[in-house]
Design a protein around this motif. Structure first.
Motif, short mmCIF file in Angstrom:
data_model
loop_
_atom_site.label_atom_id
_atom_site.label_comp_id
_atom_site.label_asym_id
_atom_site.label_seq_id
_atom_site.Cartn_x
_atom_site.Cartn_y
_atom_site.Cartn_z
N ALA A 4 0.79 -1.33 0.13
CA ALA A 4 -0.05 0.12 -0.07
C ALA A 4 0.78 1.24 -0.11
CB ALA A 4 -0.92 -0.02 1.32
N GLU A 5 1.94 1.31 0.45
CA GLU A 5 2.72 2.42 0.59
C GLU A 5 4.29 2.06 0.41
OE1 GLU A 5 3.80 4.17 4.19
OE2 GLU A 5 2.94 2.57 5.46
N PRO A 6 5.03 2.87 -0.10
CA PRO A 6 6.59 2.52 -0.30
C PRO A 6 7.36 1.88 1.08
CG PRO A 6 6.08 4.51 -1.18
CD PRO A 6 4.83 4.46 -0.36
N ILE A 7 7.77 0.75 0.85
CA ILE A 7 8.62 0.05 1.84
C ILE A 7 9.93 0.44 1.75
CG2 ILE A 7 8.91 -2.25 2.69
CD1 ILE A 7 6.18 -1.53 2.90
N HIS A 8 10.61 0.92 2.87
CA HIS A 8 12.00 1.03 2.84
C HIS A 8 12.71 -0.44 3.32
CE1 HIS A 8 11.17 5.14 1.71
NE2 HIS A 8 10.56 5.49 2.86
N PRO A 9 12.84 -0.44 4.50
CA PRO A 9 13.61 -1.44 5.11
C PRO A 9 13.00 -2.73 5.16
CG PRO A 9 12.96 -0.34 6.74
CD PRO A 9 12.51 0.29 5.83
N TYR B 52 8.56 -15.29 7.28
CA TYR B 52 7.96 -14.02 7.36
C TYR B 52 8.82 -13.00 6.53
CZ TYR B 52 5.27 -16.46 10.49
OH TYR B 52 4.64 -17.52 11.24
N ILE B 53 8.21 -11.99 6.00
CA ILE B 53 8.81 -10.93 5.63
C ILE B 53 8.43 -9.55 6.33
CG2 ILE B 53 9.12 -9.06 3.58
CD1 ILE B 53 9.42 -11.34 1.71
N ILE B 54 9.26 -8.55 6.96
CA ILE B 54 8.82 -7.58 7.60
C ILE B 54 9.30 -6.23 6.82
CG2 ILE B 54 8.75 -6.46 9.78
CD1 ILE B 54 9.60 -9.25 11.13
N GLY B 55 8.39 -5.39 6.73
CA GLY B 55 8.89 -4.18 6.07
C GLY B 55 8.41 -3.04 6.73
N GLY B 56 9.17 -1.85 6.56
CA GLY B 56 8.89 -0.62 7.28
C GLY B 56 8.46 0.40 6.30
#
Lengths: 400, 904
Positions: free
Chosen positions: A78-83, A92-96
């Motif tokens: 939904a929004e740009p993911i940085h890290p 799992y994948i975790i994004g900020g």
């Protein structure tokens, strides 16, 4: 096979080199990664969050399998993911996100399990503690927060608790550029670097600042020596400073307190650092597009790889499974390789599903021990439980 | 004793019986008989302390009255009160005179003195108190074994249960003294002491007559209770904290946990003591009401009673709070055994009853002094109320009364009458302000706005140097930002009224900062920290964030201000200590779009000589970071950088490093570092071609202003670093550049060492290279530029220098001969460089023209009388050197050479 993978914000692909022989492997195409936006998911495939022009509202995460240079799966959060970070077995994948939210996806199904508001500003770096029970996130506003993954999925507990995070460190005044953790799970130390020219050492068990070290330049990347005697700080002025953690330091030297030396190659700014598994080779990526491999013991450069004209912003040292290597060598047997090619999972979901599965995760009563394997339990146990309850109800009706 | 003389008189009666008479002459002394016994006694060695004379005790420490410590200690148990008192005074003298005596014999002294704690005589006790307070405890401060305290405590407890009330009360005073000096001792004896307090307060009616004594006892109680842990509200403990404690982080730690005491027994005691305190206070109320004046003693008693109640309530709250944080949940579990939470039912009842008395009314009294007293008492009660607010369900009426009081206090409707009232009022307001945020968040809407109104007014009226500001700021922080512990906002910013107030506070902050100047840097630091937090935590795109952005207009004044007449007025930023500067620079990062006006005032600060270079580098860093996250326009940042490079004042430190101008040299080093920092920032910005275009434009605007040589060099460096080969410079800018570069080179020529083979100062060579290298890069990339520059140089030596002088300031103007020498040395220097030599060979026309011009000058000067012989010689010498170099260039044929030599 231990390989170095590196990516750049300009489109130069993901470079891949054998750490020990220095031979370049396949180059994976069309990747413009964000800082800290490259992850190797469970040694199975590569994932990278992509830089997007600010006009587009959604972000983009791409997958590459080890064997093919083309992008295989594209997903658009939904929004740009940085890290971007993944746990060690690639579940799992975790994004900020740039709004300060953290996204938590299940890789196998691509479902977005959880999205929560973590920071007031964009998340800049993420990592999991070595026992994978704690998630540490750093943000553009200099705030570092420690999350217990167990608590994050406990909706009731979250509501009851005063604060959803375990700790919130706000001593950094500017953007957090990099963080690294030591060994020992929730008793580890973490080292964080920020644009305020300091690196700070924190204790996860006590939740407090242990030490703050001032550097002569902005530190972009940190790497921790496996013995936790020193840490390496890659600075914007091109030097890699060595700062002591465990040694008594002399009162002053040319760089400042606690800084005991430098690795320097007169290059442009250092942007990322990674240690090899043996803890001897230190890999650094630089603004000038090169990747240097240092021997941390002798402080000499062992090797230099060249990725692109533009800066390198991610360097990882990962273990690459051997079978994929075999595939590339036996490319002629296309049918063979296709059969063995690991199928990549579906793209990542955009929103948390508001259907019943989502309600599940909240309503499950989970055991009180914080361990990481709980994470996948709820989905199963809830169904079992509801089934049992309904059976019991039927049974009671029968009785009455 | 006896000497030999009396022995002769003794013999007389015996004479004549056994011996014959011996005749003696009168006045003549006989020698002693041979068999006489020597009865002489030497009694030197025996000294009895009671009887010895002063001369014998030279080595011993004695008091004024000549008594040793041992004697004095013995006398303290004398039956005569006066002697005891004198002994105590004597000990005091002695200890003051010989401090070593005390440390040597501390155990003996305390052992003896403690017996006097329950002395019947009042004066003796008082003397002992003074002795302990003024002499013994301060001296023993450093090393006090627990045994000493326990020695004392046995007798103090004895005194506390003494029949005589005087002694009892005095014992409390002694205990107070012990606690004062050794706070930890309270926890060792807390239970017993509180028990004793309880007893004494229970029988308070006995002591009502003697209020000063009761007051003393209460002072002790307050002191003890204030040692109990409670939720301290400090301004912000997280910053300014020193973390440089350990050398090695993984080392074994010797620290023992500080929270050693088990509070459960204290809690039980306090539960008992609290109702008694309340009763005691209520006993005072009938005494107070009918009278028109309140005497000082009972006022003090009441005040201390209130304080003790306040402290114990705080302690209970701490217990509850701690309990909650331990378990991480909001609901305290009451049936927990280890942590007896205060009974919810019983205690609040009497507390509520107690609070009912609240407005201790001042209706019927008139004198101002009394009003103040009531006022203070009321404030104390309010404080208790606010502490207990969380778990007492108060009636609405009572609540109203309190709220009204607080409102009046804030708005200043209630004031102190006495002269010292102002300070007193501030002190009390400081204690109440921390409650405001919680209160505001809890009360009903009408009260919310009234309270906020009063709060905002009070904050605005507060003088900048007032200590109240600190309390105001921490309250504001709590109401603006999500609290650190709970992560939630106390006030809902979506309500327009609350938002209005918040905006008012935010707007007030920079104004306060500017008004403060550099007088109170600690307060400035707090404000800056608040601003930083606001920038960090204000939700994106909210009105608060917007307000933060607007603030930069007022914040410009904090850095510097350009006055109408063009002079610059530096703001407080320049004078504040470095940590404040650092904080304020960090604030810049969070403005979502940095205003060019603010950048301008920042530039003025950067250009000021007084600014520390390290802060300057921080500013460059932070602005660059702000650009990276899109908080700053590219054009703005570039013009900031170029202005910095173009205008930064390099002190003209010339070639040699003398001691006195070492600073000037280092100034140039700083400038080099600035240029380097700016260059590395520019290179990291991304698209080189685009940035080059902007930089080129800005620099071309600056160049006609004739910047000093160092600044021009810096600007050329910026161009060179972004430029590529072949050059991206436009035609027009090459023309403009060639003009200034030709002058620049002639200026720089003075740094070229005279002869290449001569050993010259290495410093000079490096400076020369520093100046010339950027030009060489430009020449290498653009032939046209080189041609133009050579052309201009040639024409400059041909013309009369008066025409040039009008274009340039005097510094640049050299007389003709030295100009010629300079041009030649530049050309020769360029000739030494291999790359440039290749370029030069393509410009033979220009060089020939220069040679011709020189020739012409030579001929002219030989005709004119103005030029001295020396100058002529210099020109001739240069001419020859250039001719040789030109020959080496091998770029023209023999004919041309002939033409040139023809001139000779």
């Amino acid at each position: 096979m231990e390989v170095v993978i590196a990516s750049s914000p300009v489109d130069a692909g993901i470079g891949c080199w054998d750490l020990h022989s220095g031979a370049e492997q396949l180059r994976y195409r069309s990747c413009t990664s964000t800082p800290h936006g490259l992850a190797c998911v469970g040694q199975r495939f590569l994932a990278s969050s992509q830089l997007r022009d600010s006009s587009s509202s959604s972000g983009s995460i791409l997958y590459w399998s080890w064997s093919k240079p083309q992008v295989e799966v594209k997903s658009f959060p939904a929004e740009p993911i940085h890290p971007l970070v993944s746990n060690s077995d690639g579940m799992y994948i975790i994004g900020g996100g740039s709004s300060g939210a953290i996204y938590f996806w299940e890789v196998a199904s691509g479902r977005l399990l959880k999205r929560w508001h973590a920071h007031y500003r964009a998340v800049t770096c993420l990592f999991l503690s070595d026992d994978e029970s704690l998630l540490v996130s750093g943000a553009e506003d200099g705030c570092i927060r420690v999350w217990s993954l167990f608590m994050v999925f406990d909706d009731i507990g979250m509501e009851m608790a005063k604060n959803p995070y375990e700790y919130s460190f706000s001593e950094h005044t500017l953007r957090v550029t990099d963080m690294v953790s030591g060994y020992g799970g929730c008793n580890a130390i973490i080292v964080s670097a920020s644009e305020d020219r300091t690196c700070k050492v924190w204790s996860l068990s006590r939740g407090k600042l242990l030490r703050s070290i001032d550097f002569p330049s902005i530190i972009e990347a940190v790497a921790l020596d496996p013995g936790e005697h020193v840490f390496y700080a890659g600075a914007r002025d091109g030097k890699i400073y060595i700062a002591s953690i465990n040694a008594e330091t002399t009162s002053s030297n040319s760089y400042g307190k606690h800084i005991i030396g430098t690795l320097s190659d007169n290059s442009k700014g250092v942007t990322c650092l990674a240690f090899s598994k043996d803890g001897i080779l230190l890999v650094s990526g630089s603004e000038d597009g090169t990747i240097r491999v240092w021997d941390a013991k002798t402080h000499n450069i062992v090797r230099i790889y060249r990725l692109a004209k533009g800066p390198v912003n991610n360097v990882l040292v990962v273990r690459r499974p051997l079978y994929s290597n075999r595939q590339t060598s036996e490319n002629s047997h296309s049918s063979f390789s296709r059969r063995h090619a690991p199928l990549l999972p579906p793209p990542l979901g955009k929103y948390v599903n508001s259907t019943d599965e989502n309600v599940d995760s909240g309503a499950v009563s989970v055991p009180q021990t914080p361990s990481s394997d709980i994470m996948d339990a709820p989905y199963l146990s809830y169904h079992v439980l509801t089934k049992q309850i309904s059976e019991l109800q039927v049974f009671f009706i029968f009785l009455s | 004793m006896a000497r030999s003389k009396p022995s002769s008189s003794k013999k007389q009666p015996k004479r004549g019986v056994d011996f014959k008479k011996i005749k003696r002459k009168i006045g003549r002394k006989l020698p002693p008989p041979k068999n006489a016994t020597n009865t002489e006694i030497k009694s030197k060695a025996i000294i009895l302390p009671e009887q010895s004379v002063a001369s014998e005790r030279a080595g011993l420490a004695v008091s004024k009255k000549g008594l040793t410590l041992k004697e004095l200690l013995q006398q303290t148990s004398h039956h005569n009160a006066k002697v005891r008192r004198d002994a105590l005074t004597g000990i005091r003298d002695l200890v003051l005179k010989y401090p070593a005596e005390l440390t040597l014999h501390k155990l003996a002294i305390i052992e003896k003195l403690r017996e006097r704690i329950s002395d019947e005589d009042k004066v003796v006790r008082e003397t002992l108190y003074q002795l302990l307070k003024l002499v013994i405890f301060p001296a023993l401060k450093k090393d006090v074994p627990g045994s000493l305290i326990s020695l004392m405590m046995a007798y103090i407890f004895n005194g506390m249960t003494h029949l005589a009330t005087d002694i009892r009360l005095m014992a409390f005073k002694f205990f107070d003294l012990v606690v004062q000096h050794y706070p930890s001792s309270f926890f060792m004896y807390a239970e017993k002491v509180l028990q004793n307090y309880e007893d004494i307060l229970r029988k308070n009616h006995i002591y009502l007559q003697d209020r000063s004594k009761l007051k003393n006892a209460l002072v002790g109680l307050v002191r003890c209770l204030s040692l109990l842990p409670c939720n301290r509200r400090t301004v912000d403990p997280s910053y300014g904290k020193n973390t440089e404690t350990q050398g090695s982080l993984h080392a074994y730690e010797l620290e023992v946990p500080k929270e050693h005491t088990d509070f459960s027994s204290i809690i039980k005691r306090l539960e008992d003591i609290l109702p008694i305190l309340v009763n005691c206070f209520q006993d005072f109320i009938p005494l107070v009401h009918p009278m028109s004046s309140l005497d000082a003693q009972s006022f003090d008693c009441m005040l201390y009673l209130l304080r003790s109640i306040d402290l114990s309530v705080k302690f209970f709250l701490y217990g509850i709070d701690k309990h909650q944080t331990d378990f991480g949940v909001t609901k305290p579990t009451y049936n927990e055994k280890d942590m007896p939470v205060w009974g919810e039912i019983a205690t609040p009842v009497f507390l509520r009853k107690f609070l009912e008395v609240f407005p201790l009314n001042q209706l019927h009294n008139t004198s101002g002094k009394d009003e103040d007293k009531f006022f203070i008492l009321n404030i104390e009660i309010t404080e208790i109320f606010l502490h207990s607010n969380e778990w007492i369900f108060t009636s609405a009426i009572l609540m109203e009364r309190f709220l009204e009081f607080i409102e009046n206090l804030l708005s200043g409707k209630i004031r102190f009458n006495s002269r010292s009232g102002k300070a007193l009022q501030e002190k009390h307001l400081t204690s109440l302000l921390p409650f405001i945020p919680r209160l505001v968040s809890l009360v009903a809407n009408t009260w919310k706005s009234r309270l906020l109104q009063a709060f905002t007014m009070a904050f605005k009226d507060c003088k900048p140097e007032s200590t109240l500001n600190l309390a105001f700021l921490s309250a504001i922080e709590e109401m603006l930002l999500p609290s650190k512990r709970q992560g939630i906002l106390l006030l809902d910013a979506s309500e327009p009224e609350i938002l209005d107030h918040q905006i008012t506070w935010i707007r007030e902050l920079p104004v306060l900062l500017v008004r403060l100047g550099d007088t109170l840097s600690s307060l400035s630091k707090v404000i800056l920290h608040l601003l930083l937090r606001l920038g960090q935590y204000a939700p994106m795109n909210s009105s608060l964030a917007w307000e933060y952005d607007i603030m930069q207009h007022t914040l410009g004044e904090f850095y510097s201000m350009c006055l109408d007449d063009g002079s610059i007025l530096y703001g407080p930023f320049m004078k504040l200590p470095k940590d404040c500067q650092e904080l304020s620079v960090c604030c810049l990062y969070y403005f979502s779009s940095l205003d060019s006006l603010l950048l301008r005032s920042l530039v003025y600060c950067c250009l000021c000589d007084n600014l520390e270079p390290s802060v300057l580098f921080r500013i460059i860093d932070v602005l660059h970071s702000a650009y990276k996250i899109g908080h700053l326009q590219l054009v703005d940042l570039i013009s900031f950088f170029v202005t910095l490079v173009a205008r930064w004042k390099v002190l003209p430190g010339r070639l040699y490093t003398h001691v006195e101008n070492a600073k000037k040299i280092s100034n140039r080093e700083t400038f080099k570092a600035i240029t380097g920092a700016v260059c590395s920032c520019l290179r990291q910005m991304g698209d080189d071609a685009l940035i080059f275009q902007i930089v080129q434009r800005v620099i071309l605007d600056e160049i006609p202003l004739n910047p000093p040589i160092d600044n021009l060099c810096g600007m050329l460096r910026l161009l060179v670093i972004l430029d590529s080969r072949p050059t991206k410079l436009s035609e027009q800018s090459i023309i403009i550049l060639s003009n200034s570069i030709s002058e620049y080179l002639i200026d720089a020529a003075s740094y070229i060492p005279e002869n290449g083979d001569e050993v010259t100062d290495s410093n000079q060579i490096s400076i020369c290279q520093y100046y010339l290298v950027p030009c060489f890069f430009l020449f290498d990339r653009s032939d046209k530029l080189l041609n133009l520059v050579l052309d201009l140089m040639g024409s400059s030596i041909g013309e009369d220098n008066s025409s040039l002088a009008c274009n340039h300031d005097t510094q640049h103007t050299l007389d003709l001969s030295s100009r010629i020498v300079a041009v030649v040395s530049i050309l020769l220097y360029m000739h030494q460089d291999i790359k440039i030599r290749r370029r030069l060979s393509s410009c033979k026309g220009e060089i020939t023209r220069i040679l011709q011009k020189m020739r012409l000058q030579l001929m002219q000067s030989s005709n004119e009388m103005g030029n001295t012989l020396e100058e002529r010689h210099k020109i001739q010498f240069s001419f020859d050197r250039l001719k040789i170099a030109a020959g080496q260039l091998n770029c023209w044929d023999a004919d041309e050479l002939k033409i040139i030599s023809l001139f000779e």
